[in-house]
Design a protein around this motif. Structure first.
Motif, PDB file in Angstrom:
ATOM      1  N   ALA A   1       0.832  -1.202   0.000  1.00 25.64           N
ATOM      2  CA  ALA A   1       0.000   0.000   0.000  1.00 25.64           C
ATOM      3  C   ALA A   1       0.869   1.254   0.000  1.00 25.64           C
ATOM      4  O   ALA A   1       0.599   2.207  -0.745  1.00 25.64           O
ATOM      5  N   ASN A   2       1.915   1.273   0.809  1.00 22.17           N
ATOM      6  CA  ASN A   2       2.812   2.435   0.846  1.00 22.17           C
ATOM      7  C   ASN A   2       3.486   2.650  -0.500  1.00 22.17           C
ATOM      8  O   ASN A   2       3.666   3.795  -0.939  1.00 22.17           O
ATOM      9  N   ASP A   3       3.868   1.560  -1.158  1.00 21.32           N
ATOM     10  CA  ASP A   3       4.463   1.666  -2.481  1.00 21.32           C
ATOM     11  C   ASP A   3       3.475   2.281  -3.467  1.00 21.32           C
ATOM     12  O   ASP A   3       3.827   3.173  -4.242  1.00 21.32           O
ATOM     13  N   ALA A   4       2.226   1.818  -3.427  1.00 14.13           N
ATOM     14  CA  ALA A   4       1.200   2.364  -4.326  1.00 14.13           C
ATOM     15  C   ALA A   4       0.958   3.845  -4.036  1.00 14.13           C
ATOM     16  O   ALA A   4       0.823   4.648  -4.970  1.00 14.13           O
ATOM     17  N   PHE A   5       0.919   4.223  -2.768  1.00 17.27           N
ATOM     18  CA  PHE A   5       0.728   5.628  -2.419  1.00 17.27           C
ATOM     19  C   PHE A   5       1.914   6.475  -2.870  1.00 17.27           C
ATOM     20  O   PHE A   5       1.739   7.613  -3.310  1.00 17.27           O
ATOM     21  N   SER A   6       3.129   5.928  -2.800  1.00 19.29           N
ATOM     22  CA  SER A   6       4.307   6.662  -3.283  1.00 19.29           C
ATOM     23  C   SER A   6       4.237   6.890  -4.791  1.00 19.29           C
ATOM     24  O   SER A   6       4.559   7.980  -5.275  1.00 19.29           O
ATOM     25  N   VAL A   7       3.809   5.868  -5.526  1.00 20.91           N
ATOM     26  CA  VAL A   7       3.650   6.013  -6.971  1.00 20.91           C
ATOM     27  C   VAL A   7       2.586   7.068  -7.266  1.00 20.91           C
ATOM     28  O   VAL A   7       2.779   7.963  -8.098  1.00 20.91           O
ATOM     29  N   ALA A   8       1.454   6.991  -6.557  1.00 22.30           N
ATOM     30  CA  ALA A   8       0.375   7.962  -6.753  1.00 22.30           C
ATOM     31  C   ALA A   8       0.848   9.376  -6.434  1.00 22.30           C
ATOM     32  O   ALA A   8       0.530  10.325  -7.164  1.00 22.30           O
ATOM     33  N   ASP A   9       1.600   9.538  -5.348  1.00 23.62           N
ATOM     34  CA  ASP A   9       2.132  10.858  -4.997  1.00 23.62           C
ATOM     35  C   ASP A   9       3.048  11.389  -6.096  1.00 23.62           C
ATOM     36  O   ASP A   9       3.033  12.578  -6.414  1.00 23.62           O
ATOM     37  N   GLY A  10       3.856  10.506  -6.692  1.00 26.29           N
ATOM     38  CA  GLY A  10       4.719  10.921  -7.797  1.00 26.29           C
ATOM     39  C   GLY A  10       3.914  11.367  -9.003  1.00 26.29           C
ATOM     40  O   GLY A  10       4.216  12.381  -9.635  1.00 26.29           O
ATOM     41  N   TYR A  11       2.861  10.617  -9.330  1.00 26.41           N
ATOM     42  CA  TYR A  11       2.015  10.980 -10.467  1.00 26.41           C
ATOM     43  C   TYR A  11       1.260  12.282 -10.227  1.00 26.41           C
ATOM     44  O   TYR A  11       1.147  13.113 -11.130  1.00 26.41           O
ATOM     45  N   ILE A  12       0.769  12.481  -9.018  1.00 25.42           N
ATOM     46  CA  ILE A  12       0.031  13.716  -8.760  1.00 25.42           C
ATOM     47  C   ILE A  12       0.994  14.909  -8.701  1.00 25.42           C
ATOM     48  O   ILE A  12       0.644  16.019  -9.092  1.00 25.42           O
ATOM     49  N   GLN A  13       2.220  14.660  -8.262  1.00 31.14           N
ATOM     50  CA  GLN A  13       3.242  15.720  -8.283  1.00 31.14           C
ATOM     51  C   GLN A  13       3.470  16.196  -9.718  1.00 31.14           C
ATOM     52  O   GLN A  13       3.565  17.392  -9.976  1.00 31.14           O
ATOM     53  N   GLU A  14       3.536  15.255 -10.659  1.00 27.91           N
ATOM     54  CA  GLU A  14       3.690  15.618 -12.071  1.00 27.91           C
ATOM     55  C   GLU A  14       2.493  16.437 -12.560  1.00 27.91           C
ATOM     56  O   GLU A  14       2.654  17.349 -13.376  1.00 27.91           O
ATOM     57  N   CYS A  15       1.310  16.111 -12.068  1.00 28.85           N
ATOM     58  CA  CYS A  15       0.109  16.886 -12.429  1.00 28.85           C
ATOM     59  C   CYS A  15       0.236  18.324 -11.940  1.00 28.85           C
ATOM     60  O   CYS A  15      -0.142  19.265 -12.641  1.00 28.85           O
ATOM     61  N   PHE A  16       0.772  18.502 -10.723  1.00 31.99           N
ATOM     62  CA  PHE A  16       0.931  19.848 -10.180  1.00 31.99           C
ATOM     63  C   PHE A  16       1.954  20.658 -10.965  1.00 31.99           C
ATOM     64  O   PHE A  16       1.784  21.859 -11.159  1.00 31.99           O
ATOM     65  N   VAL A  17       3.004  20.005 -11.435  1.00 33.04           N
ATOM     66  CA  VAL A  17       3.997  20.701 -12.264  1.00 33.04           C
ATOM     67  C   VAL A  17       3.346  21.134 -13.579  1.00 33.04           C
ATOM     68  O   VAL A  17       3.561  22.254 -14.052  1.00 33.04           O
ATOM     69  N   TYR A  18       2.539  20.249 -14.164  1.00 35.33           N
ATOM     70  CA  TYR A  18       1.787  20.604 -15.376  1.00 35.33           C
ATOM     71  C   TYR A  18       0.885  21.810 -15.115  1.00 35.33           C
ATOM     72  O   TYR A  18       0.848  22.750 -15.919  1.00 35.33           O
ATOM     73  N   MET A  19       0.181  21.813 -13.994  1.00 34.86           N
ATOM     74  CA  MET A  19      -0.715  22.924 -13.661  1.00 34.86           C
ATOM     75  C   MET A  19       0.067  24.226 -13.477  1.00 34.86           C
ATOM     76  O   MET A  19      -0.358  25.284 -13.940  1.00 34.86           O
ATOM     77  N   ALA A  20       1.220  24.138 -12.816  1.00 37.17           N
ATOM     78  CA  ALA A  20       2.038  25.331 -12.603  1.00 37.17           C
ATOM     79  C   ALA A  20       2.569  25.889 -13.920  1.00 37.17           C
ATOM     80  O   ALA A  20       2.749  27.099 -14.063  1.00 37.17           O
ATOM     81  N   ASN A  21       2.801  25.013 -14.912  1.00 39.58           N
ATOM     82  CA  ASN A  21       3.306  25.441 -16.212  1.00 39.58           C
ATOM     83  C   ASN A  21       2.208  25.888 -17.174  1.00 39.58           C
ATOM     84  O   ASN A  21       2.506  26.276 -18.298  1.00 39.58           O
ATOM     85  N   ASN A  22       0.957  25.807 -16.755  1.00 41.01           N
ATOM     86  CA  ASN A  22      -0.166  26.213 -17.595  1.00 41.01           C
ATOM     87  C   ASN A  22      -1.120  27.139 -16.838  1.00 41.01           C
ATOM     88  O   ASN A  22      -2.282  26.794 -16.606  1.00 41.01           O
ATOM     89  N   PRO A  23      -0.629  28.327 -16.465  1.00 40.41           N
ATOM     90  CA  PRO A  23      -1.464  29.237 -15.674  1.00 40.41           C
ATOM     91  C   PRO A  23      -2.697  29.740 -16.423  1.00 40.41           C
ATOM     92  O   PRO A  23      -3.678  30.139 -15.789  1.00 40.41           O
ATOM     93  N   GLU A  24      -2.688  29.680 -17.749  1.00 37.50           N
ATOM     94  CA  GLU A  24      -3.867  30.113 -18.498  1.00 37.50           C
ATOM     95  C   GLU A  24      -5.031  29.132 -18.329  1.00 37.50           C
ATOM     96  O   GLU A  24      -6.197  29.514 -18.396  1.00 37.50           O
TER      97      GLU A  24
END
Length: 172
Positions: A126-149
């Motif tokens: 479960a911790n491994d799955a949550f770590s993977v999910a945290d990594g994927y959502i982190q990438e989503c946040f970087v995408y959001m930060a790079n697309n302020p429009e």
């Protein structure tokens, strides 16, 4: 469904397709998706974006993932919010998959051909799955930060705060 504003962005079949193999009852998987959406995704995205997420086509790349160019012209690839939610859901399922509340109490399901894994092994998975999910959502946040429009109200600068409790078991 808890409210008209909550619409799941994945189905139980998506857990298997987007995360890891998963063969649980549909009702159990739907509840894990709902819990992961409301407790793992919504606090990180914010209430306003979470409510707008499903109905607006401009968020489809955030949901599905893909590639994009940052301000410096560098190309980035990310997996998307649906995949992150699938891993959060899988992690929730693996922790409770062998236990069920019945009229006989909270029981562990066993049969002649299977053996339940220890809680420690399930917790590691479960911790491994949550770590993977945290990594994927982190990438989503970087995408959001790079697309302020597309995300004018996002102010997180691509960072993720961990709200997860850490517990260390001493002994054994």
């Amino acid at each position: 469904m808890i409210t008209e504003h909550y619409k799941p962005i994945i189905t139980p079949d998506d857990i298997r397709k987007l995360a890891r193999p998963c063969d649980v009852d549909r009702d159990v998987a739907e509840r894990a998706i709902e819990e992961a959406s409301l407790l793992d995704i919504k606090p990180k995205l914010g209430e306003a974006l979470f409510v707008r997420l499903v109905d607006n086509v401009k968020y489809s790349r955030l949901l599905e993932g893909g590639d994009y160019e940052d301000a410096d012209g560098n190309v980035h690839v990310f997996a998307g919010l649906r995949r992150a939610l699938a891993y959060y859901s899988w992690g929730r399922l693996v922790k409770t998959a062998t236990n069920h509340l019945t009229r006989f109490g909270y029981v562990k399901k066993n049969d002649d051909y299977s053996h339940a894994t220890e809680i420690k092994e399930r917790q590691i998975a479960a911790n491994d799955a949550f770590s993977v999910a945290d990594g994927y959502i982190q990438e989503c946040f970087v995408y959001m930060a790079n697309n302020p429009e597309i995300f004018p109200d996002y102010k997180g600068n691509g960072r993720l705060r961990s709200y997860r409790t850490r517990t260390k078991i001493i002994g054994k």
